[in-house]
Structures are given as C-alpha cells and as structure tokens.
Design an enzyme around this catalytic site. Structure first.
Site, PDB file in Angstrom:
ATOM      1  N   GLY A   6       0.826  -1.208   0.000  1.00 55.42           N
ATOM      2  CA  GLY A   6       0.000   0.000   0.000  1.00 55.42           C
ATOM      3  C   GLY A   6       0.858   1.254   0.000  1.00 55.42           C
ATOM      4  O   GLY A   6       0.538   2.249  -0.658  1.00 55.42           O
ATOM      5  N   ASN A  30      -6.676   4.569   9.890  1.00 61.25           N
ATOM      6  CA  ASN A  30      -6.207   3.307  10.462  1.00 61.25           C
ATOM      7  C   ASN A  30      -6.156   3.300  11.988  1.00 61.25           C
ATOM      8  O   ASN A  30      -6.039   2.246  12.592  1.00 61.25           O
ATOM      9  CB  ASN A  30      -4.826   2.960   9.893  1.00 61.25           C
ATOM     10  CG  ASN A  30      -3.869   4.126   9.945  1.00 61.25           C
ATOM     11  OD1 ASN A  30      -4.157   5.208   9.440  1.00 61.25           O
ATOM     12  ND2 ASN A  30      -2.726   3.926  10.557  1.00 61.25           N
ATOM     13  N   GLN A  51      -7.574   0.960   4.507  1.00 57.02           N
ATOM     14  CA  GLN A  51      -8.443   0.454   5.583  1.00 57.02           C
ATOM     15  C   GLN A  51      -9.900   0.331   5.148  1.00 57.02           C
ATOM     16  O   GLN A  51     -10.758  -0.021   5.958  1.00 57.02           O
ATOM     17  CB  GLN A  51      -8.358   1.367   6.817  1.00 57.02           C
ATOM     18  CG  GLN A  51      -7.011   1.343   7.509  1.00 57.02           C
ATOM     19  CD  GLN A  51      -6.677   0.007   8.174  1.00 57.02           C
ATOM     20  OE1 GLN A  51      -7.528  -0.849   8.392  1.00 57.02           O
ATOM     21  NE2 GLN A  51      -5.410  -0.172   8.507  1.00 57.02           N
ATOM     22  N   SER A  60      -4.074  -2.380  -0.053  1.00 59.60           N
ATOM     23  CA  SER A  60      -3.028  -3.311   0.380  1.00 59.60           C
ATOM     24  C   SER A  60      -3.638  -4.647   0.774  1.00 59.60           C
ATOM     25  O   SER A  60      -4.601  -4.694   1.548  1.00 59.60           O
ATOM     26  CB  SER A  60      -2.280  -2.705   1.575  1.00 59.60           C
ATOM     27  OG  SER A  60      -1.380  -3.653   2.092  1.00 59.60           O
ATOM     28  N   GLY A  61      -3.061  -5.733   0.247  1.00 51.00           N
ATOM     29  CA  GLY A  61      -3.619  -7.066   0.470  1.00 51.00           C
ATOM     30  C   GLY A  61      -3.639  -7.527   1.910  1.00 51.00           C
ATOM     31  O   GLY A  61      -4.616  -8.119   2.376  1.00 51.00           O
ATOM     32  N   HIS A  62      -2.555  -7.229   2.652  1.00 49.96           N
ATOM     33  CA  HIS A  62      -2.459  -7.835   3.986  1.00 49.96           C
ATOM     34  C   HIS A  62      -3.418  -7.237   5.010  1.00 49.96           C
ATOM     35  O   HIS A  62      -3.490  -7.707   6.138  1.00 49.96           O
ATOM     36  CB  HIS A  62      -1.006  -7.834   4.486  1.00 49.96           C
ATOM     37  CG  HIS A  62      -0.490  -6.510   4.963  1.00 49.96           C
ATOM     38  ND1 HIS A  62      -0.456  -6.186   6.290  1.00 49.96           N
ATOM     39  CD2 HIS A  62       0.031  -5.450   4.291  1.00 49.96           C
ATOM     40  CE1 HIS A  62       0.068  -4.970   6.412  1.00 49.96           C
ATOM     41  NE2 HIS A  62       0.376  -4.510   5.219  1.00 49.96           N
ATOM     42  N   THR A  95       9.234  -8.606 -12.707  1.00 47.71           N
ATOM     43  CA  THR A  95       8.371  -9.781 -12.870  1.00 47.71           C
ATOM     44  C   THR A  95       7.294  -9.791 -11.793  1.00 47.71           C
ATOM     45  O   THR A  95       7.580  -9.578 -10.617  1.00 47.71           O
ATOM     46  CB  THR A  95       9.226 -11.064 -12.801  1.00 47.71           C
ATOM     47  OG1 THR A  95      10.218 -10.955 -13.813  1.00 47.71           O
ATOM     48  CG2 THR A  95       8.395 -12.306 -13.024  1.00 47.71           C
ATOM     49  N   CYS A 103       3.183   1.713  13.204  1.00 53.10           N
ATOM     50  CA  CYS A 103       4.369   2.513  12.916  1.00 53.10           C
ATOM     51  C   CYS A 103       4.769   3.387  14.095  1.00 53.10           C
ATOM     52  O   CYS A 103       5.936   3.700  14.278  1.00 53.10           O
ATOM     53  CB  CYS A 103       4.129   3.394  11.712  1.00 53.10           C
ATOM     54  SG  CYS A 103       3.197   2.569  10.450  1.00 53.10           S
TER      55      CYS A 103
HETATM   56  C1  LIG Z   1      -1.276  -0.322   6.450  1.00 52.38           C
HETATM   57  C2  LIG Z   1      -1.573   0.978   5.823  1.00 52.38           C
HETATM   58  C3  LIG Z   1      -0.770   1.482   4.779  1.00 52.38           C
HETATM   59  C4  LIG Z   1       0.475   0.786   4.319  1.00 52.38           C
HETATM   60  O1  LIG Z   1       0.219  -0.425   3.647  1.00 52.38           O
HETATM   61  P1  LIG Z   1       1.450  -1.459   3.472  1.00 52.38           P
HETATM   62  O2  LIG Z   1       0.940  -2.464   2.510  1.00 52.38           O
HETATM   63  O3  LIG Z   1       1.710  -2.020   4.828  1.00 52.38           O
HETATM   64  O4  LIG Z   1       2.587  -0.686   2.945  1.00 52.38           O
HETATM   65  C5  LIG Z   1      -1.120   2.683   4.209  1.00 52.38           C
HETATM   66  N1  LIG Z   1      -2.198   3.356   4.620  1.00 52.38           N
HETATM   67  C6  LIG Z   1      -3.004   2.911   5.604  1.00 52.38           C
HETATM   68  C7  LIG Z   1      -4.205   3.699   5.986  1.00 52.38           C
HETATM   69  C8  LIG Z   1      -2.718   1.714   6.245  1.00 52.38           C
HETATM   70  O5  LIG Z   1      -3.498   1.283   7.225  1.00 52.38           O
END
Ligand SMILES: *Cc1c(COP(=O)(O)O)cnc(C)c1O
Length: 399
Positions: free
Chosen positions: A70, A151, A179, A199-201, A237, A324
C-alpha cells in the site's frame, strides 16, 4: 484465551488466499511474460486476478496496477499527481493531518522539492469538512489526497462528496483506501476517485502485495523502469503467488461484505458499550462514520504502552495506535490532531477486529481491560493527582 485484535496492523491470511497461493507456488511458476505454455498459464492467472480486483472496485482491469504494498501505491499516486500538476504549472496539494505516514512523508518530500501542501484540520469527530476543502482549493491546486478510512480511529471521510468537488474543479483526487477496501463497499466510479491505494495484507492476503487503481484518463508515468509489466509502468516480474492470493481474498471479502460488516459491527458495538463504562474513558473518532472493525479508546491517567504489555500477558494482541508509531513514546499524530491533550493521547488503545473474532473474545476483552486499567491507575501518580482534583472522585474509584 488468545485474542488477536490488531487487524488494522495486519490480518491473518484466509484459507481462500492460501488456497490460491499454493498452486501458484507449486505449478504456476512460469513467468507471465514468457511465450511458452508455462508462461501462458501464469499470464492467464494474472489476467484473471486483475479482472477480479477491478470488478470489486467497479474499475476496469487496465486501471489496476499491482504494487509491492500500500505504501508503494501511495508514493506512486501522490508523486505522479504532483508531477502532472507541475507540468501544468500547478504546485499546490491538499491533504489532511491524520493521513498515514506513507502519505505524509511523501508530501514532506514534495514540499522540500518546492510543492506547497495545505493540511486540512480534522474536527473532533476525525472528519474533514467539505466547506474547508472547497475554501482551500486554488487555481494552482493539482492534487487532493484524503484517506478513505483512518487506520487508528476508523473514521470514514466524505469521499464521494470530496470526489465530486474535485471532479467539478478539475483537480486530481487520490485516496488511501487501505483500511476501506475489503471492509466497506468501495466504488471508484460512484465515489469519483481518480487514484486509489489498497493493500492485500489488511484483508487476509499475504504481506508484500498491493495495488494502485488509476483512472485510464490519468497519464501517470512509469514508477519502476524495466520491462513491460503493468503496462510498462511498473517493471519487474509480477509477484504472482501474492497477486493471486490477494485477488482471492478480495473476491471473498466482496462476496461476504454485508455479513462480515454486520458481524464485526455487532462485536465493535459491544466493545464500545463495555469500555465506555470505564470511568474517565473516551471513544475516539466519529460515532456515525466509521469502519466496522476499528475501536479506539483513551483512558485517562495511564500509559498506553503499559496497558498493551499487560494485555499481551493476558493473551490479547492489541495496539496503542498505528503499528508505525508503537515503539516510540510520542503520542499518535492522529489523536493529537483530534485536539486531544498529550497526557490523554498517551493512554490510547486500538482494538481492530475482523470476522474471525468472536463475541466470547469481546467478553474476555471486557473482563481484562477494565481490570488492567484499574491496576495501572492504582500505580499511577498522574491518576492519584487527578483524583485529588476531581469534583466527584467517588465515581472514578467506585469501579
Ligand atoms: C497499512 C496501511 C498502509 C500501508 O500499507 P502497506 O501495505 O503495509 O505498505 C497505508 N495506509 C493505511 C491507511 C494503512 O493502514
């Protein structure tokens, strides 16, 4: 009992994501750019994943660029939005004070490079005001970047209205929707979004994969020079296993959005009602405009860090704010932006839920948190001092 309530930091992978990723590692090892059978197989899977991600956002497949995270999508969108503006002689950007550091630090770099950034304040509910955005727009404004959902406090911004305003004024609009995607409905067309990061995770895919949606009419420049991957704009890739897992996780969360939202909202509301019983506590953010999964509280007279450590001993994985800022002793920039005094912002707790949590876990949290808060307050000189100056200390000690 073990309870994981730090889903805004990262989520556990879903079975659907793992099931999509496994064959990608066993069999689909071809390079999607290769012309032979193994390459074609991999390329077909990649095309399917891009279509799935696009469909969940109501975008077109060619508007989706897979990224490494992300943060990368945020960096790319904002840097390019600024560069496009500068090419037209426009070097003013509008954002707000509670953005993720992926956005704030990119903006800080642009400021050093000669761009001017207006950071809209957020009100006590954590939301920006449309009138204030409108007043901040200038003839030289090239980009507005406002996050979809925060977040730390879960507050949702008036994205559709912001998008409409930007569109009417001909200003590019980017939103960090990390989020939001997978948690609430997101529609880039209805919401008037030009660029969006995900962001996938954060929705049960693995770490290390994200995406940028960029409307086809926006001529963004290449972010990584190299091969023809991602329409030549991001060489390298493709990380197929992660991409396929992210598409599967996104599809699953889109299909079950309503039921997951209902389940998570019920757990969240139970937590808010229960934690609200603790004296001198407050629930942060907007009571009405928030994602289902994020609960943020402040407890006066205690340190968020000590609270976290004790909850960890009780098997509860939570956070004081964003991943963070945990680890540093500075209070969260988000809570300070809400106008909260330093000493209160220090006693913050973020519980972020997902559909894997249960109501029994919420009851367990509601048993442990008040207990730990009480213990910490008994040891806290700040709290003792507060009690001495309180008009009705009985209420606070009674708990
Ligand atoms: C987690 C998060 C990101 C960063 O995503 P990553 O894939 O961990 O780099 C950016 N913005 C928000 C609001 C997030 O919660």
């Amino acid at each position: 009992m073990f309870v994981y309530v730090d889903n805004a930091a990262t989520t556990a992978m879903s079975k659907a994501a793992i099931d999509a990723m496994t064959p990608a590692m066993h069999e689909l090892y071809g390079n999607p750019s290769s012309l032979h059978q193994k390459g074609r197989e991999a390329n077909m899977a990649l095309i399917g994943a891009r279509e799935t991600v696009a469909k969940c956002l109501n975008a077109e497949a060619r508007e989706i660029y897979f990224t490494g995270c992300g943060t990368e999508a945020d960096n790319w969108a904002i840097t390019e939005g600024a560069r496009l503006g500068a090419a037209a002689g426009k070097k003013h950007i509008i954002s707000d004070t509670i953005e993720h550091h992926a956005v704030l630090h990119t903006l800080a770099r642009l400021e050093k490079e000669g761009f001017e950034v207006t950071y809209l304040p957020v009100h006590e509910d954590g939301r920006v005001r449309l009138e204030e955005l409108e007043a901040a727009l200038r003839p030289d404004t090239c980009l507005v970047t406002i996050m979809y959902a925060n977040n730390e406090i879960g507050t949702i911004q008036p994205i559709r209205e912001i998008g409409a305003l930007c569109r009417a004024k001909g200003v590019l609009f980017h939103t960090d929707a990390v989020q939001a995607v997978g948690h609430i409905p997101v529609d880039v067309v209805a919401d008037n979004i030009d660029m969006l990061s995900l962001s996938g995770h954060k929705f049960h895919a693995p770490k290390g994969v994200g995406a940028l949606y960029c409307k086809k009419s926006v001529p963004i420049r290449n972010f990584i020079e190299g091969g023809a991957q991602e329409r030549g704009r991001r060489g390298g890739t493709e990380a197929l296993p992660g991409i396929l897992a992210m598409a599967a996780a996104m599809q699953e969360s889109c299909e079950h959005l309503e039921e997951n939202m209902a389940k998570v909202t019920a757990m969240r509301d139970r937590l808010i009602a229960g934690l609200g019983q603790i004296p001198c506590s407050r629930c942060n953010g907007s009571p009405d405009h928030k994602v289902p999964g994020i609960v943020s509280f402040c407890f006066e007279g205690i340190e968020g860090e000590s609270l976290l450590l004790r909850l960890d001993l009780a098997g509860i994985c939570a956070s004081s704010g964003s991943a963070c800022t945990s680890g540093s002793l500075d209070p969260s920039h988000v809570l300070l932006a809400l106008g909260m005094p330093h000493e209160i912002a220090h006693g913050s707790l973020r519980l972020s839920l997902c559909e894997y949590n249960t109501m029994e876990q919420m009851e367990y949290i509601l048993e442990k948190v008040p207990e730990v808060v009480r213990t910490l307050r008994q040891m806290s000189p700040v709290w003792t001092h507060m009690l001495e100056n309180m008009e009705d200390p009985y209420l606070a000690v009674a708990q």
